[in-house]
Design a protein around this motif. Structure first.
Motif, short mmCIF file in Angstrom:
data_model
loop_
_atom_site.label_atom_id
_atom_site.label_comp_id
_atom_site.label_asym_id
_atom_site.label_seq_id
_atom_site.Cartn_x
_atom_site.Cartn_y
_atom_site.Cartn_z
N VAL A 117 0.84 -1.17 0.03
CA VAL A 117 -0.01 0.21 -0.10
C VAL A 117 0.99 1.32 0.03
CG1 VAL A 117 -1.73 1.31 1.40
CG2 VAL A 117 -1.87 -1.19 0.99
N LEU A 118 1.73 1.56 0.84
CA LEU A 118 2.54 2.53 0.78
C LEU A 118 3.40 2.85 -0.33
CD1 LEU A 118 3.76 2.64 4.78
CD2 LEU A 118 2.00 4.09 3.67
N PRO A 119 4.17 1.79 -0.90
CA PRO A 119 4.87 2.00 -2.15
C PRO A 119 3.95 2.58 -3.21
CG PRO A 119 5.63 0.17 -1.27
CD PRO A 119 4.53 0.49 -0.30
N TYR A 120 2.66 1.90 -3.40
CA TYR A 120 1.76 2.36 -4.22
C TYR A 120 1.35 3.88 -4.18
CZ TYR A 120 1.16 -2.02 -7.14
OH TYR A 120 1.52 -3.11 -7.77
N ALA A 121 0.87 4.02 -2.80
CA ALA A 121 0.38 5.47 -2.57
C ALA A 121 1.73 6.50 -2.84
CB ALA A 121 0.18 5.55 -1.01
N GLU A 122 2.96 6.12 -2.44
CA GLU A 122 4.06 6.97 -2.89
C GLU A 122 4.15 7.26 -4.48
OE1 GLU A 122 7.86 8.37 -3.84
OE2 GLU A 122 7.36 6.38 -4.48
N GLU A 123 3.95 6.26 -5.23
CA GLU A 123 4.06 6.36 -6.45
C GLU A 123 2.92 7.19 -7.09
OE1 GLU A 123 4.55 3.54 -10.54
OE2 GLU A 123 3.77 2.62 -9.02
N MET A 124 1.74 6.99 -6.67
CA MET A 124 0.50 7.63 -6.88
C MET A 124 0.59 9.19 -6.59
SD MET A 124 -3.50 7.00 -6.36
CE MET A 124 -3.47 5.62 -7.12
N TRP A 125 1.32 9.39 -5.42
CA TRP A 125 1.46 10.86 -5.28
C TRP A 125 2.59 11.56 -6.06
CZ3 TRP A 125 -0.12 14.84 -2.96
CH2 TRP A 125 0.72 15.94 -2.56
N ARG A 126 3.60 10.63 -6.71
CA ARG A 126 4.61 11.35 -7.59
C ARG A 126 4.02 11.53 -8.71
NH1 ARG A 126 8.39 7.82 -8.93
NH2 ARG A 126 7.58 6.05 -7.73
N CYS A 127 3.21 10.57 -9.26
CA CYS A 127 2.54 10.77 -10.60
C CYS A 127 1.37 11.90 -10.47
CB CYS A 127 1.72 9.65 -10.86
SG CYS A 127 2.80 8.07 -11.12
N TRP A 128 0.82 12.02 -9.48
CA TRP A 128 0.02 13.34 -9.21
C TRP A 128 0.66 14.74 -9.54
CZ3 TRP A 128 -5.28 13.77 -9.28
CH2 TRP A 128 -5.84 14.95 -8.76
N ARG A 129 1.68 14.57 -8.60
CA ARG A 129 2.55 15.89 -8.85
C ARG A 129 3.27 16.32 -10.14
NH1 ARG A 129 6.62 15.91 -4.15
NH2 ARG A 129 7.40 17.39 -5.18
N SER A 130 3.38 15.09 -10.93
CA SER A 130 4.15 15.44 -12.26
C SER A 130 3.27 15.96 -13.45
CB SER A 130 4.38 14.02 -12.78
OG SER A 130 3.31 13.33 -13.41
N LYS A 131 1.91 16.38 -13.02
CA LYS A 131 1.07 16.91 -14.09
C LYS A 131 1.03 16.30 -15.35
CE LYS A 131 1.92 21.51 -12.10
NZ LYS A 131 3.03 21.77 -11.27
N PRO A 132 0.47 15.09 -15.10
CA PRO A 132 0.47 14.21 -16.39
C PRO A 132 -0.57 14.73 -17.36
CG PRO A 132 -1.09 13.32 -14.62
CD PRO A 132 -0.18 14.60 -14.04
N THR A 133 -0.35 14.25 -18.50
CA THR A 133 -1.22 14.72 -19.72
C THR A 133 -1.66 13.43 -20.50
OG1 THR A 133 -1.33 16.13 -21.90
CG2 THR A 133 0.92 14.88 -21.24
N LEU A 134 -2.75 13.55 -21.05
CA LEU A 134 -3.28 12.66 -21.99
C LEU A 134 -2.81 12.73 -23.37
CD1 LEU A 134 -6.99 12.70 -20.65
CD2 LEU A 134 -5.10 11.19 -20.21
N ARG A 135 -2.11 13.68 -23.76
CA ARG A 135 -1.54 13.94 -25.14
C ARG A 135 -0.36 12.80 -25.35
NH1 ARG A 135 0.81 19.45 -25.10
NH2 ARG A 135 0.89 19.02 -22.96
N LEU A 136 -0.09 12.39 -26.69
CA LEU A 136 0.67 11.43 -26.86
C LEU A 136 2.19 12.28 -27.02
CD1 LEU A 136 -0.89 9.43 -29.94
CD2 LEU A 136 -0.34 8.72 -27.56
N GLY A 137 3.14 11.48 -26.55
CA GLY A 137 4.57 11.93 -26.69
C GLY A 137 5.13 11.58 -27.73
N GLN A 138 6.12 12.14 -27.87
CA GLN A 138 7.14 11.76 -29.33
C GLN A 138 7.48 10.12 -28.99
OE1 GLN A 138 10.20 13.43 -31.03
NE2 GLN A 138 8.72 15.03 -31.63
N ARG A 139 7.18 9.18 -29.86
CA ARG A 139 7.42 7.78 -29.86
C ARG A 139 9.00 7.62 -29.58
NH1 ARG A 139 4.99 3.61 -28.83
NH2 ARG A 139 5.86 1.86 -30.11
N PRO A 140 9.33 6.88 -28.51
CA PRO A 140 10.89 6.56 -28.30
C PRO A 140 11.33 6.12 -29.43
CG PRO A 140 9.44 5.46 -26.47
CD PRO A 140 8.44 6.31 -27.56
N GLN A 141 12.74 5.94 -29.48
CA GLN A 141 13.58 5.31 -30.61
C GLN A 141 13.75 3.89 -30.31
OE1 GLN A 141 13.99 6.41 -33.58
NE2 GLN A 141 12.84 8.38 -32.91
#
Length: 141
Positions: A117-141
């Motif tokens: 639970v704690l590692p998942y909660a910490e990861e969710m917090w990091r994801c929330w703070r990163s200001k995610p976007t639904l837009r597609l990024g550049q396709r990695p090589q």
């Protein structure tokens, strides 16, 4: 996905396994699989998903399937009841016969909290703070 696997596992550990618990385990398999497919479809065009990550996830995808199979084998009468071949026992009831000792239950819940639970909660917090976007990024090589 952690909860999708965790709910039937916890039901199997702490409750009498009957048709209701088996149905919850089978439902978790379906929901977990659908979430895994959605997650892969979402992630693939947005970032590189390495073969190692794919392999780790394929092992994790088997967790609810393995739990459901083990519960089915241990409680075959209730699996047959779900198939309409016997009378099912239903409801969610704490174990009356051979429950886990209180210290073991406390240890399991502590381990799940600290290692899950704690590692998942910490990861969710990091994801929330990163200001995610639904837009597609550049396709990695």
């Amino acid at each position: 996905m952690f909860a999708e696997t965790g709910v039937p596992v916890m039901l199997g550990l702490f409750c009498e396994v009957n048709a209701t618990v088996l149905a919850a385990a089978y439902t978790a398999v379906g929901v977990h699989t659908a979430t895994a497919v959605w997650d892969q479809r979402y992630a693939e065009p947005r970032r590189r998903v390495s073969p190692t990550e794919q392999h780790v996830h394929s092992v994790l995808e088997m967790s609810p399937v393995t739990a459901a199979f083990l519960l089915t084998g241990l409680h075959w009468d209730q699996a047959r009841a779900l198939a309409g071949q016997e009378r099912p026992r239903t409801g969610v009831h704490l174990k009356r016969r051979d429950p886990l000792p209180a210290q073991v239950r406390a240890g399991l819940l502590t381990a799940v909290t600290l290692a899950g639970v704690l590692p998942y909660a910490e990861e969710m917090w990091r994801c929330w703070r990163s200001k995610p976007t639904l837009r597609l990024g550049q396709r990695p090589q």
